[in-house]
Design an enzyme around this catalytic site. Structure first.
Site, PDB file in Angstrom:
ATOM      1  N   TYR B  56       0.850  -1.194   0.000  1.00  0.00           N
ATOM      2  CA  TYR B  56       0.000   0.000   0.000  1.00  0.00           C
ATOM      3  C   TYR B  56       0.887   1.246   0.000  1.00  0.00           C
ATOM      4  O   TYR B  56       2.084   1.181   0.246  1.00  0.00           O
ATOM      5  CB  TYR B  56      -0.893  -0.021   1.244  1.00  0.00           C
ATOM      6  CG  TYR B  56      -1.964   1.043   1.251  1.00  0.00           C
ATOM      7  CD1 TYR B  56      -2.921   1.110   0.251  1.00  0.00           C
ATOM      8  CD2 TYR B  56      -2.016   1.992   2.269  1.00  0.00           C
ATOM      9  CE1 TYR B  56      -3.908   2.091   0.265  1.00  0.00           C
ATOM     10  CE2 TYR B  56      -3.001   2.972   2.293  1.00  0.00           C
ATOM     11  CZ  TYR B  56      -3.935   3.021   1.289  1.00  0.00           C
ATOM     12  OH  TYR B  56      -4.909   3.992   1.302  1.00  0.00           O
ATOM     13  N   ASN B 127     -14.510   4.982   1.969  1.00  0.00           N
ATOM     14  CA  ASN B 127     -15.307   4.764   0.763  1.00  0.00           C
ATOM     15  C   ASN B 127     -16.254   5.914   0.416  1.00  0.00           C
ATOM     16  O   ASN B 127     -16.261   6.380  -0.721  1.00  0.00           O
ATOM     17  CB  ASN B 127     -16.080   3.443   0.856  1.00  0.00           C
ATOM     18  CG  ASN B 127     -15.153   2.247   0.769  1.00  0.00           C
ATOM     19  OD1 ASN B 127     -13.980   2.407   0.423  1.00  0.00           O
ATOM     20  ND2 ASN B 127     -15.634   1.077   1.103  1.00  0.00           N
ATOM     21  N   ASN B 153     -19.974  -2.671  -7.786  1.00  0.00           N
ATOM     22  CA  ASN B 153     -20.542  -3.320  -6.613  1.00  0.00           C
ATOM     23  C   ASN B 153     -19.637  -3.220  -5.397  1.00  0.00           C
ATOM     24  O   ASN B 153     -19.928  -3.767  -4.349  1.00  0.00           O
ATOM     25  CB  ASN B 153     -20.843  -4.795  -6.924  1.00  0.00           C
ATOM     26  CG  ASN B 153     -21.648  -5.468  -5.823  1.00  0.00           C
ATOM     27  OD1 ASN B 153     -22.560  -4.855  -5.268  1.00  0.00           O
ATOM     28  ND2 ASN B 153     -21.284  -6.692  -5.476  1.00  0.00           N
ATOM     29  N   SER B 154     -18.514  -2.530  -5.553  1.00  0.00           N
ATOM     30  CA  SER B 154     -17.586  -2.369  -4.427  1.00  0.00           C
ATOM     31  C   SER B 154     -18.146  -1.336  -3.451  1.00  0.00           C
ATOM     32  O   SER B 154     -19.149  -0.677  -3.730  1.00  0.00           O
ATOM     33  CB  SER B 154     -16.241  -1.878  -4.939  1.00  0.00           C
ATOM     34  OG  SER B 154     -16.385  -0.557  -5.452  1.00  0.00           O
ATOM     35  N   GLY B 155     -17.486  -1.184  -2.326  1.00  0.00           N
ATOM     36  CA  GLY B 155     -17.902  -0.190  -1.347  1.00  0.00           C
ATOM     37  C   GLY B 155     -17.972   1.199  -1.947  1.00  0.00           C
ATOM     38  O   GLY B 155     -18.974   1.910  -1.800  1.00  0.00           O
ATOM     39  N   VAL B 156     -16.903   1.598  -2.644  1.00  0.00           N
ATOM     40  CA  VAL B 156     -16.885   2.918  -3.274  1.00  0.00           C
ATOM     41  C   VAL B 156     -17.928   2.979  -4.383  1.00  0.00           C
ATOM     42  O   VAL B 156     -18.665   3.962  -4.508  1.00  0.00           O
ATOM     43  CB  VAL B 156     -15.487   3.248  -3.849  1.00  0.00           C
ATOM     44  CG1 VAL B 156     -15.545   4.540  -4.646  1.00  0.00           C
ATOM     45  CG2 VAL B 156     -14.456   3.342  -2.730  1.00  0.00           C
ATOM     46  N   TYR B 242      -8.798   5.140  -8.730  1.00  0.00           N
ATOM     47  CA  TYR B 242      -8.593   5.080  -7.276  1.00  0.00           C
ATOM     48  C   TYR B 242      -8.257   3.665  -6.814  1.00  0.00           C
ATOM     49  O   TYR B 242      -8.000   3.444  -5.637  1.00  0.00           O
ATOM     50  CB  TYR B 242      -9.822   5.605  -6.528  1.00  0.00           C
ATOM     51  CG  TYR B 242     -11.036   4.707  -6.605  1.00  0.00           C
ATOM     52  CD1 TYR B 242     -11.951   4.811  -7.643  1.00  0.00           C
ATOM     53  CD2 TYR B 242     -11.261   3.724  -5.643  1.00  0.00           C
ATOM     54  CE1 TYR B 242     -13.050   3.978  -7.721  1.00  0.00           C
ATOM     55  CE2 TYR B 242     -12.368   2.877  -5.712  1.00  0.00           C
ATOM     56  CZ  TYR B 242     -13.248   3.012  -6.752  1.00  0.00           C
ATOM     57  OH  TYR B 242     -14.339   2.176  -6.834  1.00  0.00           O
ATOM     58  N   GLY B 243      -8.251   2.713  -7.727  1.00  0.00           N
ATOM     59  CA  GLY B 243      -7.919   1.339  -7.360  1.00  0.00           C
ATOM     60  C   GLY B 243      -7.412   0.588  -8.571  1.00  0.00           C
ATOM     61  O   GLY B 243      -7.472   1.101  -9.696  1.00  0.00           O
ATOM     62  N   TRP B 268      -6.571   9.473  -4.171  1.00  0.00           N
ATOM     63  CA  TRP B 268      -6.190   8.731  -2.967  1.00  0.00           C
ATOM     64  C   TRP B 268      -6.599   9.607  -1.805  1.00  0.00           C
ATOM     65  O   TRP B 268      -5.952  10.625  -1.538  1.00  0.00           O
ATOM     66  CB  TRP B 268      -4.683   8.473  -2.974  1.00  0.00           C
ATOM     67  CG  TRP B 268      -4.213   7.590  -1.859  1.00  0.00           C
ATOM     68  CD1 TRP B 268      -4.923   6.633  -1.214  1.00  0.00           C
ATOM     69  CD2 TRP B 268      -2.909   7.588  -1.268  1.00  0.00           C
ATOM     70  NE1 TRP B 268      -4.148   6.028  -0.260  1.00  0.00           N
ATOM     71  CE2 TRP B 268      -2.905   6.590  -0.269  1.00  0.00           C
ATOM     72  CE3 TRP B 268      -1.743   8.319  -1.482  1.00  0.00           C
ATOM     73  CZ2 TRP B 268      -1.789   6.318   0.514  1.00  0.00           C
ATOM     74  CZ3 TRP B 268      -0.630   8.042  -0.713  1.00  0.00           C
ATOM     75  CH2 TRP B 268      -0.643   7.039   0.271  1.00  0.00           C
TER      76      TRP B 268
END
Lengths: 333, 333
Positions: B56, B127, B153-156, B242-243, B268
């Site tokens: 990370y 998120n 479908n992710s948290g964000v 962002y990912g 970020w």
């Protein structure tokens, strides 16, 4: 004189020299609001090659498409306010600059504020403006900042070196033949001239920047070369792409965007010229023309060909190692 | 109570469940300017997994690094101005939220403006803020504009759907299991839910946008999926990353940048939280907390585990198909 000569093509080809023809036609007649321009010179840019190839952002209207995206000349007849005979001008928009005469709307033409050598003035529209927009349009640069670029020996590359020097901004310049070009580019104002093939080039180059990192990267190559530029950038820095000489996509490690906060943008002055306010456009060219007239902004010229030699000129313009631009002259037989 | 329990790790591993330990230690004692917080809940985010893996943007200090990048709790003891016992708070910065008690500088803590369910409040920091910054930080969106995203479908992704709905902005949502998820995401406010595997998905999806194109793309995947988002964007649009779930670099065709004028940026929130003015941070969380309290912003929860089950919870959090976040609770034995 009742005849015009110009370069046209009726099909696209990856080899523009096979489809370009030097032909004659009637003299154009300017409509109300237009000016008739006797062209003096026009360069052969990668964009021109790509235009004839059919792979440029502006597509030719076939058959009988005229070639040439920039050039300079002298007003022969004016039917537009603000222009008169013998005004020295450059073409701002449209195609067909590889012609002896063009009739164009006055809005597509800009009067030069000072006397500039025609071969240099012919190259004012694209490369110097691209360089200026690169340095002024994306990142707020202050004296002592570093900019890194690839294709540094290109027309735009050399303009960036000279304009950065005017701003007190330092440049790292990647080229393929550093040893041959170092002296010449340094004389223009380059601070560092480095080869692209050294494996540790990023690390070694950064070690020479007094602990700083470039805040702006100018990319005309793509592929691995673009990756190197991004790698060198300071956190939050921008890479601006205006060309793709390697024809390879840019590969962006996600972490460069997320954690390093790098931005990627593109620059296409044709688009900018379409949308920017006229005073902004005029201010930009005014600055550039004056620097050119003073000899502080100069583009290298390899060979000047008469327009009738357009095929040979286009072939030459595609040779990998030249000492500058290939320019067409309408003043030579 | 004189003992504290928390999750720590002394080496990084791609399998966090192998190195995380639920251990006990002395109760932390708040210094001047700090608050002692009795934690209530903390989620397991991809960032937490990556943090323990050592990949990370924030690196653990080993050995005995504490895990957990966000969470909520209640002030147990305050030695800082503006906080008092029983204030409900979330952690804004630092690591170690997977603990029963933490003592942290007051500046790293934010008081909740309204009563929010602890499991939801525990997920407020990352998120929802990522989603809000995505929609407010890059492109000026107006009602009727389209946004396209992957990992919807992710948290964000779910927060983006809900916040866009609040703004009157429409969303195209790429997911891997469109048929299973369509009803659920549509209920949250999704306008279109589409699968990623269809070859003509870009063309077919654009045909459903009433002649418009998305002006913003939210990318958490990279690789081919990012390419599809860029392909869909309107000229001049932005893709914000962002990912990087696919772990594949983004391949950017040069023409997307030059001729289409697309921008690529990264987001970020950890970095944003470091640099943004405090009132701006507070305004963002105030808005989000109120939406959460009203039930208009909700994150899906798969399973809540007691902190002592941290290994099992982390394993669960890495399973590909879950129905929501895995959350650690410090209120369950």
């Amino acid at each position: 004189m009742s005849e015009n000569h110009y370069a046209e093509f009726s099909e696209c080809s990856m080899k523009p020299q096979d489809v370009l023809e030097y032909v004659s036609g009637p003299m154009p007649v300017p409509a109300e609001g237009e000016v008739l321009i006797r062209m003096k010179a026009a360069p052969i840019n990668p964009a021109d090659i790509n235009f004839v190839q059919g792979v440029y952002g502006v597509k030719p209207v076939l058959p009988h498409s005229r070639a040439g995206l920039e050039g300079c000349g002298m007003v022969q007849e004016s039917r537009a306010e603000g222009f008169r005979k013998d005004d020295e001008v450059i073409l701002l928009r449209g195609v067909g600059s590889w012609s002896e005469y063009v009739a164009v709307p006055a809005v597509n033409v800009m009067k030069l504020p000072v006397k500039v050598d025609p071969v240099q003035a012919a190259m004012l529209k694209v490369n110097p403006l691209t360089a200026l927009r690169m340095l002024e349009g994306f990142v707020s640069l202050t004296p002592g900042d570093w900019v890194v670029q690839n294709a540094s020996n290109s027309g735009v590359g050399r303009c960036i070196i000279q304009l950065a020097r005017e701003m007190g901004v330092k440049t790292v310049n990647f080229v393929r033949r550093p040893d041959e070009l170092r002296d010449e580019l340094t004389a223009l104002g380059a601070d560092l001239v480095v080869g692209e093939d050294d494996e540790d080039v990023v690390k070694n180059t950064l070690a020479r920047l007094d602990g700083k990192r470039p805040v702006l990267a100018s990319n005309a190559v793509g592929g691995e070369s673009a990756l190197r530029l991004m790698d060198m950038l300071a956190p939050g820095g921008s890479m601006v792409t205006y060309g793709a000489m390697s024809r390879k996509s840019i590969k962006v490690p996600n972490g460069f965007l997320i954690f390093k906060g790098i931005k990627l943008e593109g620059l296409w002055v044709t688009q900018w010229l379409k949308n920017a306010p006229v005073p902004e456009i005029e201010a930009a060219y005014d600055k550039l023309a004056r620097l050119m007239a003073d000899g502080r902004l100069k583009q290298a010229v390899d060979t000047v060909y008469p327009l009738s030699d357009v095929r040979r000129a286009v072939e030459k313009a595609q040779e990998e190692f030249r000492s500058g631009k290939v320019v067409l002259s309408m003043e030579r037989a």
